[in-house]
Design a protein around this motif. Structure first.
Motif, short mmCIF file in Angstrom:
data_model
loop_
_atom_site.label_atom_id
_atom_site.label_comp_id
_atom_site.label_asym_id
_atom_site.label_seq_id
_atom_site.Cartn_x
_atom_site.Cartn_y
_atom_site.Cartn_z
N GLU A 74 0.99 -1.35 -0.21
CA GLU A 74 0.43 -0.08 -0.06
C GLU A 74 0.71 1.61 0.06
OE1 GLU A 74 -3.37 0.12 -0.39
OE2 GLU A 74 -4.19 -2.00 0.48
N THR A 75 0.26 2.62 -0.08
CA THR A 75 1.06 3.42 -0.40
C THR A 75 1.57 4.22 1.09
OG1 THR A 75 -1.19 5.16 0.56
CG2 THR A 75 -0.13 4.73 -2.11
N ASP A 76 1.37 3.90 2.19
CA ASP A 76 1.69 3.42 3.72
C ASP A 76 2.90 2.80 3.75
OD1 ASP A 76 0.56 1.98 3.71
OD2 ASP A 76 -0.90 2.65 5.42
N GLY A 77 2.83 1.36 2.98
CA GLY A 77 3.99 0.62 3.00
C GLY A 77 3.64 -1.12 3.30
N SER A 78 2.26 -0.52 4.18
CA SER A 78 1.38 -1.47 4.81
C SER A 78 1.29 -2.62 3.54
CB SER A 78 0.36 -1.75 5.27
OG SER A 78 -0.60 -0.71 4.43
N ALA A 79 1.15 -4.21 3.72
CA ALA A 79 0.67 -5.04 3.39
C ALA A 79 -0.79 -5.53 2.41
CB ALA A 79 1.31 -6.60 3.10
N ASN A 80 -1.09 -5.64 1.61
CA ASN A 80 -2.38 -5.24 1.34
C ASN A 80 -3.41 -6.62 1.59
OD1 ASN A 80 -5.06 -5.92 -0.55
ND2 ASN A 80 -4.86 -3.59 -1.78
N LEU A 81 -3.92 -6.81 2.34
CA LEU A 81 -4.47 -8.92 2.32
C LEU A 81 -5.68 -8.55 1.76
CD1 LEU A 81 -3.21 -9.02 5.99
CD2 LEU A 81 -2.10 -9.78 4.56
N THR A 82 -6.16 -8.20 0.59
CA THR A 82 -7.52 -8.40 -0.50
C THR A 82 -7.68 -9.02 -0.56
OG1 THR A 82 -7.38 -5.72 -0.21
CG2 THR A 82 -8.96 -7.34 -1.87
N TYR A 83 -6.57 -10.30 -1.57
CA TYR A 83 -6.45 -11.38 -1.94
C TYR A 83 -6.54 -13.19 -1.19
CZ TYR A 83 -5.31 -8.80 -5.68
OH TYR A 83 -4.72 -7.59 -6.70
N VAL A 84 -5.47 -12.79 0.12
CA VAL A 84 -5.64 -13.10 1.09
C VAL A 84 -7.51 -13.58 1.31
CG1 VAL A 84 -4.33 -13.92 3.35
CG2 VAL A 84 -3.44 -13.22 1.22
N LYS A 85 -7.55 -12.22 1.93
CA LYS A 85 -8.98 -12.66 2.34
C LYS A 85 -9.64 -12.39 1.54
CE LYS A 85 -12.72 -9.74 4.86
NZ LYS A 85 -13.49 -8.61 4.90
N ASN A 86 -10.06 -12.66 0.01
CA ASN A 86 -10.57 -14.02 -0.43
C ASN A 86 -10.90 -15.05 -0.63
OD1 ASN A 86 -11.55 -11.06 -1.26
ND2 ASN A 86 -10.84 -10.48 -2.66
N VAL A 87 -9.77 -15.52 -0.62
CA VAL A 87 -9.20 -16.65 -0.40
C VAL A 87 -9.48 -17.40 0.93
CG1 VAL A 87 -6.97 -18.39 -0.81
CG2 VAL A 87 -7.29 -16.52 -2.52
N ALA A 88 -9.41 -16.89 1.81
CA ALA A 88 -9.83 -17.79 3.10
C ALA A 88 -11.24 -17.83 3.07
CB ALA A 88 -9.37 -16.89 4.10
N GLU A 89 -12.23 -16.82 2.82
CA GLU A 89 -13.66 -16.58 2.22
C GLU A 89 -14.44 -17.48 1.67
OE1 GLU A 89 -14.43 -11.91 4.06
OE2 GLU A 89 -14.45 -12.61 1.45
N SER A 90 -13.69 -17.51 0.53
CA SER A 90 -13.57 -18.88 -0.51
C SER A 90 -13.67 -20.25 0.64
CB SER A 90 -12.89 -18.46 -1.53
OG SER A 90 -13.08 -17.51 -2.70
#
Length: 428
Positions: A89-105
């Motif tokens: 992300e712009t602040d240096g943090s990791a974007n976990l959107t894809y991980v969350k999508n997989v976990a929910e699936s």
């Protein structure tokens, strides 16, 4: 075992093929049709030495197949590896959107007990989030275990690293999962570290950040060596022979890049800030790395009269290092951007990477075309092809025989004997 790899990128594809080598049945799940069609045909859509041959063999043997059917893939496999991206992300943090999508699936389609393994590089505490995301999508509670199992693959040598790992880290609170993971890795001859998920996640970030720190340390030291007329390569050798330090990642150059180091260092810095425990050393590591390509620019400007307006510059190499087509955070591209900002005319070459042309930037098919008329040449990536070029034939093509070796890869004595003006990174 029946293994599902979610995300068929560099890490996922390599991981899946290694498990095929170990005799397991593997499914690769991805939603990108372009990737899936290539992989189904046994073709690698990215460049990684040796991996396509392995892919072709296991596809033909039907040890691995690729699909975009998430429901079927989740139901039919017992161990699920999450290998999706965690972009910065712009602040240096990791974007976990894809991980969350997989976990929910997984939670949505789970039909029996599963071992869910995070192979993606994720912040400390992600395993707990994965548990929450999976549970939140279950229609009825089904037991599952979450394991942190970070990868330590180097682009350009991923196959050898995967076949011969230095260590395997298994982070889990479950005795059942621990036993299954140890059985999965029983044919690997290396230390297996069993820990909890948080420590496992930290190990990955800490390892990459430490290596990045070594790179920035030697690069900053190289600037001092330049001022004192010292060959930094000799310094690297002298300190690297100390077994407490070691020689790896002490080669001065244009800085680190790629998909891992920049992202992981910044993510760990952000995690530390959130905890109120800033990591000032790593913050300095980032600053040194950002400045390193500028150091080369200053050398070029000094040699060419103080400015680069309309100067013709040739750059050899675009990827962040040799033997990969990955240009993410490439020091060579950062250097090119700065050259263009200085209003230079830039021609580039790379044996694998292709980039789009833009004003004042053109990519050519051959090194000869690239260096023709150049007033300076920069080595941006340490491809072996550049080391064995016929430099004696290239010199007459250039307007000025200036070489700036951003990788300290050329034989200085050889090119200067030919008649080149040569500057590396404190390569006196």
């Amino acid at each position: 075992m029946k293994i599902l790899i979610v995300g068929t990128g560099y890490v996922g594809t390599t991981t899946g093929l290694i498990f095929c080598e170990m005799g397991h049945q593997v499914t690769g799940l991805d939603l990108d049709d372009h990737k899936l069609q290539a992989l189904k045909a046994g073709k690698l859509y990215f460049y990684e030495p040796g991996l396509e041959e392995l892919l072709s063999r296991h596809v033909a043997a039907k040890n691995i197949y690729f699909t975009k059917n998430t429901k079927k893939a989740v139901k039919e496999n017992d161990i699920i590896f999450i290998c999706v991206g965690t972009p910065m992300e712009t602040d240096g943090s990791a974007n976990l959107t894809y991980v969350k999508n997989v976990a929910e699936s997984i939670g949505k389609y789970m039909n029996k007990s599963k071992i869910i393994v995070t192979k993606s590089t994720v912040p400390v505490g992600t395993a707990e989030l994965v548990e929450k995301w999976v549970s939140g999508k279950q229609a009825t509670p089904i037991r599952f275990d979450v394991v942190s199992n970070p990868e330590f693959l180097r682009e350009g040598s991923a196959l050898q690293d995967a076949l011969n790992p230095d260590r395997i880290i298994i982070g889990t609170k479950s005795e059942k999962a621990r036993k299954i993971m140890k059985e999965l890795y029983k044919d690997f001859h290396c230390p297996i570290v069993i820990t909890n998920p948080k420590a496992s996640e930290m190990i990955k970030y800490a390892a990459n950040s430490f290596l990045a720190m070594k790179i920035s340390y030697i690069n900053e030291l190289a600037r001092l060596c330049d001022a004192l007329n010292i060959n930094v390569n000799e310094v690297s050798k002298g300190i690297g022979l100390d077994t407490r330090i070691g020689p790896q990642f002490l080669r001065a150059g244009m800085g680190y890049g790629g998909s891992c180091f920049p992202k992981d260092v910044n993510a760990l810095i952000q995690t530390a800030k959130e905890q109120g425990k800033p990591l000032s050393i790593l913050e300095s590591v980032v600053k040194v790395n950002e400045k390193q390509p500028i150091y080369i620019i200053e050398k070029i400007k000094q040699a060419l009269g103080g400015n680069l307006i309309n100067k013709k510059i040739a750059v050899l190499g675009l990827s962040f290092k040799a033997n990969t087509d990955d240009t993410r955070e490439s020091p060579s591209l950062r250097l090119i951007d700065r050259l263009l900002a200085e209003q230079a005319q830039v021609k580039v070459h790379d044996p694998v990477v292709k980039i789009a042309a833009r004003p004042s930037l053109v990519q050519l098919q051959s090194v000869e075309e690239t260096v023709a008329g150049a007033e300076a040449l920069v080595i941006g990536t340490d491809w072996d092809e550049y080391k064995v070029l016929e430099w004696v034939n290239l010199k007459p093509l250039m307007a000025h025989p200036y070489i700036f070796d951003g990788r300290n890869m050329l034989d200085k004595r050889m090119v200067t004997n030919i008649g080149f003006y040569y500057e590396g990174i404190a390569n006196h």
